[in-house]
Design a protein around this motif. Structure first.
Motif, PDB file in Angstrom:
ATOM      1  N   PRO A 156      13.489 -13.915 -17.358  1.00 24.45           N
ATOM      2  CA  PRO A 156      13.132 -13.784 -15.694  1.00 24.45           C
ATOM      3  C   PRO A 156      13.467 -12.689 -14.851  1.00 24.45           C
ATOM      4  N   GLU A 157      14.127 -11.954 -15.341  1.00 20.74           N
ATOM      5  CA  GLU A 157      14.403 -10.481 -14.542  1.00 20.74           C
ATOM      6  C   GLU A 157      13.442  -9.594 -14.575  1.00 20.74           C
ATOM      7  N   LEU A 158      12.320  -9.675 -15.478  1.00 19.57           N
ATOM      8  CA  LEU A 158      11.154  -8.917 -15.821  1.00 19.57           C
ATOM      9  C   LEU A 158       9.879  -9.340 -15.013  1.00 19.57           C
ATOM     10  N   GLN A 159       9.939 -10.660 -14.528  1.00 23.95           N
ATOM     11  CA  GLN A 159       8.872 -11.409 -14.065  1.00 23.95           C
ATOM     12  C   GLN A 159       8.526 -10.670 -12.631  1.00 23.95           C
ATOM     13  N   PRO A 160       9.340 -10.108 -11.636  1.00 15.74           N
ATOM     14  CA  PRO A 160       9.142  -9.573 -10.744  1.00 15.74           C
ATOM     15  C   PRO A 160       8.132  -8.134 -10.719  1.00 15.74           C
ATOM     16  N   LEU A 161       8.835  -7.583 -11.833  1.00 22.13           N
ATOM     17  CA  LEU A 161       8.516  -6.096 -12.015  1.00 22.13           C
ATOM     18  C   LEU A 161       6.933  -6.211 -12.657  1.00 22.13           C
ATOM     19  N   THR A 162       6.891  -7.204 -13.267  1.00 24.23           N
ATOM     20  CA  THR A 162       5.584  -7.458 -13.999  1.00 24.23           C
ATOM     21  C   THR A 162       4.436  -7.868 -13.157  1.00 24.23           C
ATOM     22  N   PHE A 163       4.909  -8.684 -12.197  1.00 28.78           N
ATOM     23  CA  PHE A 163       3.839  -9.204 -10.946  1.00 28.78           C
ATOM     24  C   PHE A 163       3.826  -8.019 -10.035  1.00 28.78           C
ATOM     25  N   SER A 164       4.619  -7.397  -9.709  1.00 27.72           N
ATOM     26  CA  SER A 164       4.396  -6.113  -8.906  1.00 27.72           C
ATOM     27  C   SER A 164       3.441  -5.086  -9.450  1.00 27.72           C
ATOM     28  N   LEU A 165       3.559  -4.841 -10.725  1.00 30.30           N
ATOM     29  CA  LEU A 165       2.759  -4.039 -11.883  1.00 30.30           C
ATOM     30  C   LEU A 165       1.335  -4.444 -11.558  1.00 30.30           C
ATOM     31  N   PHE A 166       1.153  -5.542 -11.987  1.00 29.09           N
ATOM     32  CA  PHE A 166      -0.258  -6.144 -11.933  1.00 29.09           C
ATOM     33  C   PHE A 166      -0.895  -6.205 -10.945  1.00 29.09           C
ATOM     34  N   LEU A 167      -0.060  -6.671  -9.747  1.00 26.27           N
ATOM     35  CA  LEU A 167      -0.770  -6.766  -8.398  1.00 26.27           C
ATOM     36  C   LEU A 167      -1.221  -5.549  -7.865  1.00 26.27           C
ATOM     37  N   ALA A 168      -0.198  -4.285  -8.014  1.00 24.46           N
ATOM     38  CA  ALA A 168      -0.651  -3.121  -7.856  1.00 24.46           C
ATOM     39  C   ALA A 168      -1.993  -2.536  -8.370  1.00 24.46           C
ATOM     40  N   MET A 169      -2.200  -2.735  -9.681  1.00 29.70           N
ATOM     41  CA  MET A 169      -3.229  -2.192 -10.415  1.00 29.70           C
ATOM     42  C   MET A 169      -4.266  -2.839 -10.096  1.00 29.70           C
ATOM     43  N   TYR A 170      -4.289  -4.118  -9.677  1.00 29.41           N
ATOM     44  CA  TYR A 170      -5.354  -4.974  -9.350  1.00 29.41           C
ATOM     45  C   TYR A 170      -5.971  -4.581  -8.164  1.00 29.41           C
ATOM     46  N   LEU A 171      -5.014  -4.267  -7.154  1.00 26.96           N
ATOM     47  CA  LEU A 171      -5.620  -4.073  -5.737  1.00 26.96           C
ATOM     48  C   LEU A 171      -6.067  -2.788  -5.978  1.00 26.96           C
ATOM     49  N   VAL A 172      -5.549  -1.618  -6.563  1.00 19.27           N
ATOM     50  CA  VAL A 172      -6.123  -0.292  -6.760  1.00 19.27           C
ATOM     51  C   VAL A 172      -7.407  -0.342  -7.363  1.00 19.27           C
ATOM     52  N   THR A 173      -7.684  -1.321  -8.373  1.00 17.84           N
ATOM     53  CA  THR A 173      -8.989  -1.500  -8.928  1.00 17.84           C
ATOM     54  C   THR A 173      -9.842  -2.104  -7.785  1.00 17.84           C
ATOM     55  N   LEU A 174      -9.656  -3.116  -7.372  1.00 14.73           N
ATOM     56  CA  LEU A 174     -10.493  -3.463  -6.153  1.00 14.73           C
ATOM     57  C   LEU A 174     -10.918  -2.399  -5.273  1.00 14.73           C
ATOM     58  N   LEU A 175      -9.773  -2.130  -4.575  1.00 15.95           N
ATOM     59  CA  LEU A 175      -9.860  -0.768  -3.598  1.00 15.95           C
ATOM     60  C   LEU A 175     -11.064   0.248  -4.056  1.00 15.95           C
ATOM     61  N   GLY A 176     -10.764   0.816  -5.230  1.00 15.28           N
ATOM     62  CA  GLY A 176     -11.339   2.103  -5.839  1.00 15.28           C
ATOM     63  C   GLY A 176     -12.541   1.590  -6.129  1.00 15.28           C
ATOM     64  N   ASN A 177     -13.021   0.462  -6.638  1.00 12.85           N
ATOM     65  CA  ASN A 177     -14.394   0.178  -7.135  1.00 12.85           C
ATOM     66  C   ASN A 177     -15.249  -0.330  -5.963  1.00 12.85           C
ATOM     67  N   LEU A 178     -14.454  -0.812  -4.850  1.00 14.53           N
ATOM     68  CA  LEU A 178     -15.385  -1.163  -3.573  1.00 14.53           C
ATOM     69  C   LEU A 178     -15.699   0.019  -2.870  1.00 14.53           C
ATOM     70  N   LEU A 179     -14.673   0.976  -2.952  1.00 15.35           N
ATOM     71  CA  LEU A 179     -15.148   2.322  -2.234  1.00 15.35           C
ATOM     72  C   LEU A 179     -16.242   2.951  -2.725  1.00 15.35           C
ATOM     73  N   ILE A 180     -16.339   2.843  -4.125  1.00 17.35           N
ATOM     74  CA  ILE A 180     -17.383   3.533  -4.856  1.00 17.35           C
ATOM     75  C   ILE A 180     -18.703   2.870  -4.374  1.00 17.35           C
ATOM     76  N   ILE A 181     -18.637   1.650  -4.497  1.00 12.11           N
ATOM     77  CA  ILE A 181     -19.895   0.915  -4.006  1.00 12.11           C
ATOM     78  C   ILE A 181     -20.342   0.960  -2.529  1.00 12.11           C
ATOM     79  N   LEU A 182     -19.290   0.867  -1.865  1.00 12.62           N
ATOM     80  CA  LEU A 182     -19.847   1.303  -0.428  1.00 12.62           C
ATOM     81  C   LEU A 182     -19.970   2.491  -0.056  1.00 12.62           C
ATOM     82  N   ALA A 183     -19.480   3.460  -0.705  1.00  7.48           N
ATOM     83  CA  ALA A 183     -19.902   4.920  -0.512  1.00  7.48           C
ATOM     84  C   ALA A 183     -21.265   5.470  -0.883  1.00  7.48           C
ATOM     85  N   ILE A 184     -21.901   4.667  -1.967  1.00  2.00           N
ATOM     86  CA  ILE A 184     -23.083   4.987  -2.730  1.00  2.00           C
ATOM     87  C   ILE A 184     -23.932   4.198  -1.737  1.00  2.00           C
ATOM     88  N   GLY A 185     -23.659   2.959  -1.560  1.00  2.00           N
ATOM     89  CA  GLY A 185     -24.390   2.269  -0.607  1.00  2.00           C
ATOM     90  C   GLY A 185     -24.846   2.726   0.936  1.00  2.00           C
TER      91      GLY A 185
END
Length: 583
Positions: A295-324
């Motif tokens: 249970p002690e590792l669950q917050p760390l796992t959640f934060s790590l996955f959330l951060a990577m997912y948000l970076v993925t969304l933001l980075g790829n959306l910026l690429i799409i918007l910049a090209i468009g």
């Protein structure tokens, strides 16, 4: 003819896969023969259709070599599989008591892989021969595809040695399969003649009727066309017999196999009319074990996955918007990059939101339908990533090797067609996986030591015999991954060859710098994906392997925008202009 051929062969594949009564060596080889037929006809007909629609019959030198290579690959694959099927019939009739032991799943898989590698060797030998031709006195090919013998007739250099080598290679690759088929049927006929009753003879020989018809059709037309091109320079009149063995044969094979085979006909009728459920999996639920129960590792796992997912969304959306938003980036390369970013968002969104939800709700349960949906979506976006990387490699090949004709070759119509083709191939790949897994029955152990539903995992959990499903699974992956990787290797082989011919170091660096970002993404995607997938084939998954899978399912989509933006001045400038406008 093309639609009939693809539909007919697809029906054969789906019928054999969906009916457990047809999970035998003979129908396993028939299924692979249908796949080879689809590849064989798809090498020539789509190009011909595009040529008619666009009123352009031009094909680049690289495109000609690629078409020739794939045509020989699938053509030789057809010949090798027909030989393997003749051997299968020989064992079934001459050694019926030892048939199951002899034609084991391992041997069947080995025979298919050997057929593939022999066909690949044959196609590469032909390609190597044609690459030795230095110039061409004429560029008009009197055929609807690039045939090696045609290219030899057009060459302005001395082709005597190449002629001898090419027809020697063709004779060997054709003679060995034919010899194997003749030997098998000699033994079969000898065994049948020893059967005392007429009914027994008819029953034994009826199992070979469909195969013998396909063999006669394939080799009869192929040998006629090949000998004709060897003896005479081809004219447009010779195109007609060529159509017979490149198009008509692939179209007729499903009809021959279905009309002369009661098992296929009954299975097709059941598949088209009513599919009886083989197991009660609709109400089943799987438990995704994830990474750790601590249970002690669950917050760390959640934060790590959330951060990577948000970076993925933001980075790829910026690429799409910049090209468009930047008209200067409305080019084929950035069009494909934009679609790659969309595929990366889909790829990451298939798994990460479920992981985050499981951690928040303290529930790791996923329904059977949800598992199949996740599996299908993950395979679709993963394959789409792969095919888009292949298309981008072809785009770089045209840009570096044919810069003056780049805009003509990579016109909007071709770009849209390549994207649509990538989408359809990915959809087919995901549905084949989904159909294969849907045939499994599950009993008690429903724990998946992973954070998403992966096909190898589900195969290990199944309580019925999964030997045929495993063979199909890894064969599908080998084909759908092998062809894109081969396309990328071929493109970069041509690119490197062109770059090495540039005299100045600055010119070499400038040419290669346009491929740096793409090459980095290819190495990251295929390197991590292939490593994890091969490890799952060799050994059972553990939670440590699940952690390794994070690299290609989560980290790769996250890093792709950084690789393209940090190594690409155009993207950096477009991003800066877009952010300035937003500010």
């Amino acid at each position: 003819m093309y639609l009939v051929a693809v539909l007919g062969n697809m029906l054969i594949i789906l019928t054999v896969s969906s009916d457990s009564h047809l999970h035998t060596p003979m129908y396993f080889f028939l299924c692979n023969l249908s796949m080879a037929d689809i590849g064989f006809i798809s090498t020539t007909v789509p190009k011909m259709i595009v040529g008619i629609q666009t009123h352009s019959r031009v094909i680049s030198y690289g495109g000609c070599l690629t078409q020739m290579s794939f045509l020989i690959l699938f053509g030789c694959m057809d010949g090798m599989l027909l030989t393997v099927m003749a051997y299968d019939r020989f064992v079934a009739i001459c050694h019926p008591l030892h048939y199951s032991a002899t034609m084991s799943p391992c041997l069947c898989c080995f025979l298919v892989l050997m057929s593939f590698f022999i066909s690949l060797l044959d196609s590469q030998l032909h390609t190597l021969i044609v690459l030795q031709l230095t110039c061409f006195k004429d560029v008009n090919i009197s055929n609807f595809f690039c045939d090696p013998s045609q290219l030899l007739h057009l060459a302005c250099s001395d082709t005597i040695t190449n002629d001898i080598v090419m027809y020697f290679v063709g004779a060997i690759s054709g003679f060995l399969p034919i010899s194997g088929i003749f030997f098998s049927y000699y033994k079969i006929v000898s065994s049948i003649l020893r059967v005392p009753s007429i009914g027994g003879k008819y029953k034994a020989f009826s199992t070979c009727g469909s195969h013998l018809s396909v063999v006669c059709l394939f080799y009869g037309t192929a040998i006629g066309g090949y000998l004709g091109s060897a003896l005479l320079p081809s004219t447009r009149k010779d195109v007609v017999p060529t159509v017979m063995y490149t198009i008509v044969t692939a179209m007729l094979n499903p009809f021959i196999c279905s009309l002369r085979n009661k098992d296929i006909k009954s299975a097709l009728g059941g598949c088209l009319c009513y599919v009886e459920p083989q197991n009660l999996t609709g109400a089943l639920e799987f438990l995704l074990l994830g990474f750790s129960d601590d249970p002690e590792l669950q917050p760390l796992t959640f934060s790590l996955f959330l951060a990577m997912y948000l970076v993925t969304l933001l980075g790829n959306l910026l690429i799409i918007l910049a090209i468009g938003s930047d008209s200067r980036l409305h080019t084929p390369m950035y069009f494909f990059l934009c679609n790659l970013s969309m595929a990366d968002i889909g790829f990451s969104s298939t798994t990460v939101p479920k992981v985050l939800l499981d951690i928040q709700t303290h529930s790791r349960v996923i329904s059977y339908a949800g598992c199949l949906t996740q599996l299908s979506s993950l395979d679709f976006f993963g394959c789409l990533d792969s095919t888009l990387l292949t298309v981008m490699a072809y785009d770089r090949f045209v840009a570096v090797c044919n810069p003056l004709h780049y805009l003509d070759i990579m016109n909007p119509r071709v770009c849209s067609l390549l994207l649509l083709l990538s989408f359809l191939i990915s959809l087919l790949y995901s549905q084949l996986h989904c159909l294969n897994i849907s045939q499994l029955s599950f009993c008690t152990n429903m724990e998946i030591p992973h954070f998403f539903c992966d096909p190898p995992q589900l195969l290990q959990l199944a309580c019925n015999d999964t030997s045929t499903s495993k063979i199909l699974l890894y064969f599908i992956v080998a084909i759908f991954a092998g062809i894109p990787v081969s396309g990328i290797f071929f493109s970069y082989y041509q690119i490197v060859s062109s770059i090495l011919r540039i005299s100045s170091s600055g010119g070499k660096y400038k040419a290669f710098s346009t491929c740096g970002s793409h090459l980095s993404v290819v190495c990251l995607f295929y390197g991590t994906g292939l490593g994890v997938y091969l490890s799952s084939a060799v050994s059972h998954f553990s939670r440590k392997a699940a952690a390794a899978s994070v690299v290609y399912t989560v980290v790769t989509p996250m890093l792709n925008p950084f690789i393209y933006s940090l190594r690409n001045r155009d993207i950096k400038r477009a991003l800066q202009r877009f952010l300035n406008r937003m500010a």
